[in-house]
Every structure is written in C-alpha cells, then in structure tokens.
Design an enzyme around this catalytic site. Structure first.
Site: not given
Ligand code: KDG
Length: 340
Positions: A40, A174, A242, A280
């Site tokens: 996560g 993300n 990044k 992360d």
């Molecule tokens: O950045 C890593 C995350 O992608 C992984 O831990 C899982 O949070 C996550 C996701 O929703 O993809």
C-alpha cells in the site's frame, strides 16, 4: 488500535493491503509460489519515514481478520502510529497478487473492491483530527482518490484539516489504471493537485495530470521541465518528477533564495530485484530530508537512494533504508551516472 503517545509530525492515509508476490519469475498463469508482504503506497511511505527517524501516523481501515492484525502489527513494529487504524468487522482486508517478470509490466490482480481499506471515510479523518491538527506534513496519493467515493471524501477532509493546521500537503499522483481510466484520473488529480503544496509523480503521470498528454505512454516521452511547469501552473509550489533510471527533477516556485530547478542523477542499482515500492521510498526520502531542512539537491539524492535501496530487494518495504543506511549510501562515492 493501540496508542504510542505524542503527535506525529507527518500523517498519511490510504489503504494498506496484503500483497502476494510470485516467488518465481514467470507469468502469473504459471506462478505457483507466492510470498506475502504488507503493501500500500501510503503505508510504504509511512514505514520509509519511520525508518528514517521521523514520527508518522497512519489513518486507515483493515479487516478485523488475520491479515488486518498482521498489518497493524507490522506498522506498529516499524514505529508507525496506528491509533487511527481502524479494525473494521464488516469487510475483509484488501489483497493484491502480482507476478514477477524480468521483462514488461507485471500482471497485477486486485481483490480490494468493497474491502475494509476502501471504506475509509471523512468520519475516520475527523476521528483522527487531533493527530492531523498537530502534524506539520500530510502525505496523500492518488490511489486513495481512486478506491472509493468515501475514501476520496477522506482525502478532501484531510486536506481541509491539514490546511487549517498549517501543514504542508504532498500528493504522489500514483495513477493506477486498474482502479480508474487515466482520463478520469487526470481530471480528478488535477483538482486534487491544485490544492496541494508538493506534487510528486513519474514523468508520465505529471504530464497527463498537467494536461500535456492524454495517455501515460505519451506522457512518458514528454519534456520533464514542460511537465513540471504545467503542474506549477496549477498553483502547486513544488513539483518533483521521478525519472527512474534518469534520476529526478525538482522545480519550485517558492524559492526566493534557493534554486528554482534541481536535477539529480539516479543511483545505480546492480540488480533490479523488484521495482514496486521504489516511488514510495523516493517520497519518504524526499519528505524526510525536506523536513530536516536539506537543500533540494540533498533531498533528491536521498530520495533516489531510498528508491534504489527498495528496487534491490523483493517486496515494497523490505529495502527501505534506516537513517544510518541512507547516510552510508549518501557518503559512498559513485561513478558518473545518467544526468541530463
Ligand atoms: O507503490 C506501490 C503500490 O502500488 C503497492 O504497494 C500497492 O498501493 C498499492 C496499489 O494500490 O497499487
């Protein structure tokens, strides 16, 4: 869940889930053995910050099940404040399964629709308001905006409370195409980004959210400075792009005395074991060093080093460095690297 006292300087919120990562390098359809990790994005950042010696609190929900208890135990064991991590008896802890491959994007399957984590709400944030009100930094990611309406509402509420308390707010874009189409993500994240102080993202994400590209593939070949400028034009104070093996670029418009543009090379990684979680780790390194008052060059160098440390190990959190490990990496002499 259990109190560790005091008010953390950084707060984050989101869905912490269990990740089952194939132990063999093979397509998912051929993978037989899986290793269990806690994952996560926001939890990864929280653990990264805690290992770097910062105090950090996590707001979220897990199921009242074995995986939920494992998550709470692991985060607590890492020193993360989990007082605002709720055990929800009416839904299960979210799960993701991913293959391990040398070439091409890995197949990922989410089992998180209706999960406990996706039931995070503005009410949970209100319940954690004393913690949030005392924090000097709030870190968010676009994943929380995508997992459910109530979780998106939690982000809104967290921004309101952090603003009222004068905290710096960072957002790692993300974008997860398995959770929402990129056009929908771009529109939502544009609005969200305009309410944040610091935005971090891959070049593809920054370009899409900045309106320079309509797909992540197009965004991946955008000009990093143009992408950063598009983000600054939304009202963001600092943008960190990044660039993976090409390092990172920071642009800021709140730098009366410091540099407005900083470019930092990547750390060389002898073997890429598992790239997931590197972004992360990067965010954790950047936030930790920024809070220490480091200049952008050092903050980016630390961020790159944290990302490299994670890439070299299996699992999202495994390689997150301690402060001593980071200092050793930063003082180690490196040869010439990719610097554009
Ligand atoms: O950045 C890593 C995350 O992608 C992984 O831990 C899982 O949070 C996550 C996701 O929703 O993809």
């Amino acid at each position: 869940m259990s109190s560790s006292g005091g008010t953390p300087e950084i707060v984050t919120l989101g869905e912490c889930l269990i990740s089952l990562v194939a132990a063999e390098r093979a397509p998912l359809s051929a993978s037989r053995i899986f290793v269990r990790f806690v994952a996560g994005a926001e939890a990864n950042v929280a653990v990264g910050l805690a290992r770097l010696g910062r105090t950090v609190g996590y707001i979220g929900r897990v199921g009242d099940d074995g995986f939920g208890r494992l998550i709470a135990r692991e985060l607590r064991g890492e020193g993360v404040d989990v007082r605002a991590l709720v055990a929800d008896g009416s839904a299960a802890t979210g799960l993701m399964v991913r293959e391990t491959r040398d070439i091409g994007p890995s197949e990922v399957i989410y089992h998180r629709a209706g999960s406990a984590g996706s039931r995070l709400s503005a009410g949970d944030v209100d319940a954690a308001s004393p913690m949030l009100g005392g924090a000097s930094w709030l870190h968010l990611t676009g994943i929380t905006a995508a997992i459910s309406r109530s979780a998106a509402g939690a982000l809104e509420r967290a921004i309101e409370l952090a603003r009222a308390g004068g905290a710096t707010i960072s957002l790692d874009l993300n974008i997860r195409r398995r959770l929402w189409p990129e056009s929908v993500a771009a529109a939502s994240l544009r609005t969200l980004a305009s309410r944040c102080d610091v935005v971090l993202g891959g070049l593809d994400e920054v370009a899409v959210v900045g309106g320079l590209a309509t797909t992540l593939e197009m965004g991946a070949v955008a000009d990093p400075d143009a992408a950063a400028e598009a983000m600054l034009a939304l009202g963001v104070r600092r943008v960190v792009v990044k660039l993976g093996a090409a390092g990172a670029l920071e642009r800021r418009r709140d730098a009366p005395d410091g540099p407005e543009r900083t470019r930092s090379p990547a750390r060389r990684v002898p073997t890429v074991v598992d790239p997931v979680g590197a972004g992360d780790a990067f965010s954790a390194g950047y936030i930790a060093l920024t809070l220490e008052g480091a200049d952008p060059e050092r903050a980016l160098a630390a961020a790159n080093a944290c990302g490299a440390a994670v890439v070299a190990t299996l699992g999202d959190m495994t390689g997150l460095p301690t402060r001593a490990e980071l200092d050793r990496m930063l003082s180690a002499v490196e040869g010439p690297d990719t610097l554009r």
